[in-house]
Design a protein around this motif. Sequence first.
Motif, PDB file in Angstrom:
ATOM      1  N   VAL A  66      -9.519 -46.368 -27.486  1.00 13.69           N
ATOM      2  CA  VAL A  66     -10.726 -45.682 -27.018  1.00 13.69           C
ATOM      3  C   VAL A  66     -10.562 -44.204 -27.306  1.00 13.69           C
ATOM      4  O   VAL A  66      -9.534 -43.599 -26.977  1.00 13.69           O
ATOM      5  N   TRP A  67     -11.589 -43.620 -27.927  1.00 18.61           N
ATOM      6  CA  TRP A  67     -11.588 -42.213 -28.317  1.00 18.61           C
ATOM      7  C   TRP A  67     -12.846 -41.559 -27.768  1.00 18.61           C
ATOM      8  O   TRP A  67     -13.897 -42.188 -27.676  1.00 18.61           O
ATOM      9  N   VAL A  82     -16.072 -43.802 -28.500  1.00 22.86           N
ATOM     10  CA  VAL A  82     -16.036 -44.938 -29.423  1.00 22.86           C
ATOM     11  C   VAL A  82     -14.790 -45.770 -29.126  1.00 22.86           C
ATOM     12  O   VAL A  82     -13.716 -45.226 -28.888  1.00 22.86           O
ATOM     13  N   GLU A  83     -14.991 -47.068 -29.095  1.00 23.88           N
ATOM     14  CA  GLU A  83     -13.867 -47.984 -28.922  1.00 23.88           C
ATOM     15  C   GLU A  83     -13.637 -48.676 -30.253  1.00 23.88           C
ATOM     16  O   GLU A  83     -14.521 -49.342 -30.782  1.00 23.88           O
ATOM     17  N   ILE A  84     -12.427 -48.494 -30.789  1.00 26.28           N
ATOM     18  CA  ILE A  84     -12.101 -49.050 -32.099  1.00 26.28           C
ATOM     19  C   ILE A  84     -11.171 -50.237 -31.922  1.00 26.28           C
ATOM     20  O   ILE A  84     -10.099 -50.125 -31.319  1.00 26.28           O
ATOM     21  N   THR A  85     -11.612 -51.382 -32.438  1.00 25.58           N
ATOM     22  CA  THR A  85     -10.816 -52.606 -32.439  1.00 25.58           C
ATOM     23  C   THR A  85     -10.483 -52.941 -33.894  1.00 25.58           C
ATOM     24  O   THR A  85     -11.043 -52.317 -34.807  1.00 25.58           O
ATOM     25  N   PRO A  86      -9.617 -53.905 -34.135  1.00 26.61           N
ATOM     26  CA  PRO A  86      -9.271 -54.212 -35.531  1.00 26.61           C
ATOM     27  C   PRO A  86     -10.479 -54.560 -36.410  1.00 26.61           C
ATOM     28  O   PRO A  86     -10.491 -54.249 -37.593  1.00 26.61           O
ATOM     29  N   ARG A  87     -11.510 -55.166 -35.834  1.00 27.73           N
ATOM     30  CA  ARG A  87     -12.648 -55.616 -36.640  1.00 27.73           C
ATOM     31  C   ARG A  87     -13.992 -54.995 -36.270  1.00 27.73           C
ATOM     32  O   ARG A  87     -15.035 -55.443 -36.747  1.00 27.73           O
ATOM     33  N   GLY A  88     -13.975 -53.966 -35.401  1.00 25.43           N
ATOM     34  CA  GLY A  88     -15.249 -53.377 -35.026  1.00 25.43           C
ATOM     35  C   GLY A  88     -15.130 -52.047 -34.307  1.00 25.43           C
ATOM     36  O   GLY A  88     -14.037 -51.631 -33.909  1.00 25.43           O
ATOM     37  N   MET A  89     -16.299 -51.396 -34.165  1.00 24.39           N
ATOM     38  CA  MET A  89     -16.377 -50.127 -33.445  1.00 24.39           C
ATOM     39  C   MET A  89     -17.580 -50.168 -32.515  1.00 24.39           C
ATOM     40  O   MET A  89     -18.701 -50.430 -32.959  1.00 24.39           O
ATOM     41  N   GLN A  90     -17.316 -49.928 -31.239  1.00 26.34           N
ATOM     42  CA  GLN A  90     -18.378 -49.883 -30.238  1.00 26.34           C
ATOM     43  C   GLN A  90     -18.701 -48.423 -29.959  1.00 26.34           C
ATOM     44  O   GLN A  90     -17.868 -47.686 -29.444  1.00 26.34           O
ATOM     45  N   PHE A  91     -19.919 -48.007 -30.340  1.00 30.48           N
ATOM     46  CA  PHE A  91     -20.391 -46.653 -30.077  1.00 30.48           C
ATOM     47  C   PHE A  91     -21.256 -46.693 -28.821  1.00 30.48           C
ATOM     48  O   PHE A  91     -21.476 -47.750 -28.227  1.00 30.48           O
ATOM     49  N   TYR A  92     -21.797 -45.562 -28.429  1.00 33.04           N
ATOM     50  CA  TYR A  92     -22.600 -45.444 -27.217  1.00 33.04           C
ATOM     51  C   TYR A  92     -23.746 -46.462 -27.177  1.00 33.04           C
ATOM     52  O   TYR A  92     -23.878 -47.200 -26.216  1.00 33.04           O
ATOM     53  N   LEU A 113     -19.007 -50.234 -42.275  1.00 36.85           N
ATOM     54  CA  LEU A 113     -19.459 -50.999 -41.109  1.00 36.85           C
ATOM     55  C   LEU A 113     -20.868 -51.537 -41.311  1.00 36.85           C
ATOM     56  O   LEU A 113     -21.732 -50.853 -41.880  1.00 36.85           O
ATOM     57  N   ALA A 114     -21.092 -52.743 -40.825  1.00 33.25           N
ATOM     58  CA  ALA A 114     -22.439 -53.302 -40.714  1.00 33.25           C
ATOM     59  C   ALA A 114     -22.874 -52.982 -39.290  1.00 33.25           C
ATOM     60  O   ALA A 114     -22.384 -53.576 -38.326  1.00 33.25           O
ATOM     61  N   MET A 115     -23.781 -52.019 -39.164  1.00 32.75           N
ATOM     62  CA  MET A 115     -24.181 -51.491 -37.852  1.00 32.75           C
ATOM     63  C   MET A 115     -25.390 -52.220 -37.292  1.00 32.75           C
ATOM     64  O   MET A 115     -26.247 -52.704 -38.031  1.00 32.75           O
ATOM     65  N   GLU A 116     -25.435 -52.244 -35.944  1.00 32.08           N
ATOM     66  CA  GLU A 116     -26.569 -52.824 -35.231  1.00 32.08           C
ATOM     67  C   GLU A 116     -26.709 -52.106 -33.895  1.00 32.08           C
ATOM     68  O   GLU A 116     -25.730 -51.898 -33.191  1.00 32.08           O
ATOM     69  N   GLY A 117     -27.942 -51.714 -33.590  1.00 29.29           N
ATOM     70  CA  GLY A 117     -28.191 -51.045 -32.319  1.00 29.29           C
ATOM     71  C   GLY A 117     -29.642 -50.659 -32.168  1.00 29.29           C
ATOM     72  O   GLY A 117     -30.313 -50.344 -33.150  1.00 29.29           O
TER      73      GLY A 117
END
Length: 156
Positions: A66-67, A82-92, A113-117
């Motif tokens: 977590v950054w 942002v939370e960075i995992t091996p296969r993804g990034m969770q932004f706000y 990244l293939a983004m969705e939000g």
Amino acid sequence: MIIRKYLLIALPASLALAACSAEPDEPAEPTPGETMLPVEPDGGIGDGAGPLEVEADTIPAAFLGVWDYVEGTCNPASDLRVEITPRGMQFYESYGEVTRVEVDSPRRIVVSLAMEGEGEKWQMARMFTLSEDGKTLTPESVDEEQFEPMPLKKCE
């Protein structure tokens, strides 16, 4: 004096024969425990410290976690967290699934990244540079609008 005369004749002849050996020079195989020196692309012997440029489908461990913005609180409500995992990034308000990772060096990667939000989908690439101590991560734009890099701190 006679020996000297024969020596002057025999020495060049033996050297010429040795140079014309019928056996080709082949590289020697390393013995167990021996390491061969790497060869640079131009054929020279070097330290092998050329560009790493490795492709992967997961983010390296040093970048995970977590950054948040260096002046942020690391609170889940922080809009720069942002939370960075091996296969993804969770932004706000969005999530990015890793489609490609280019490892430029142990401290620099480019993540596609293939983004969705918020009902939208898009593709995004970011370069991430990790500080020497591994506590600061600086994202930069890749092939899109430029933004001012905002360094992130590692949340504990």
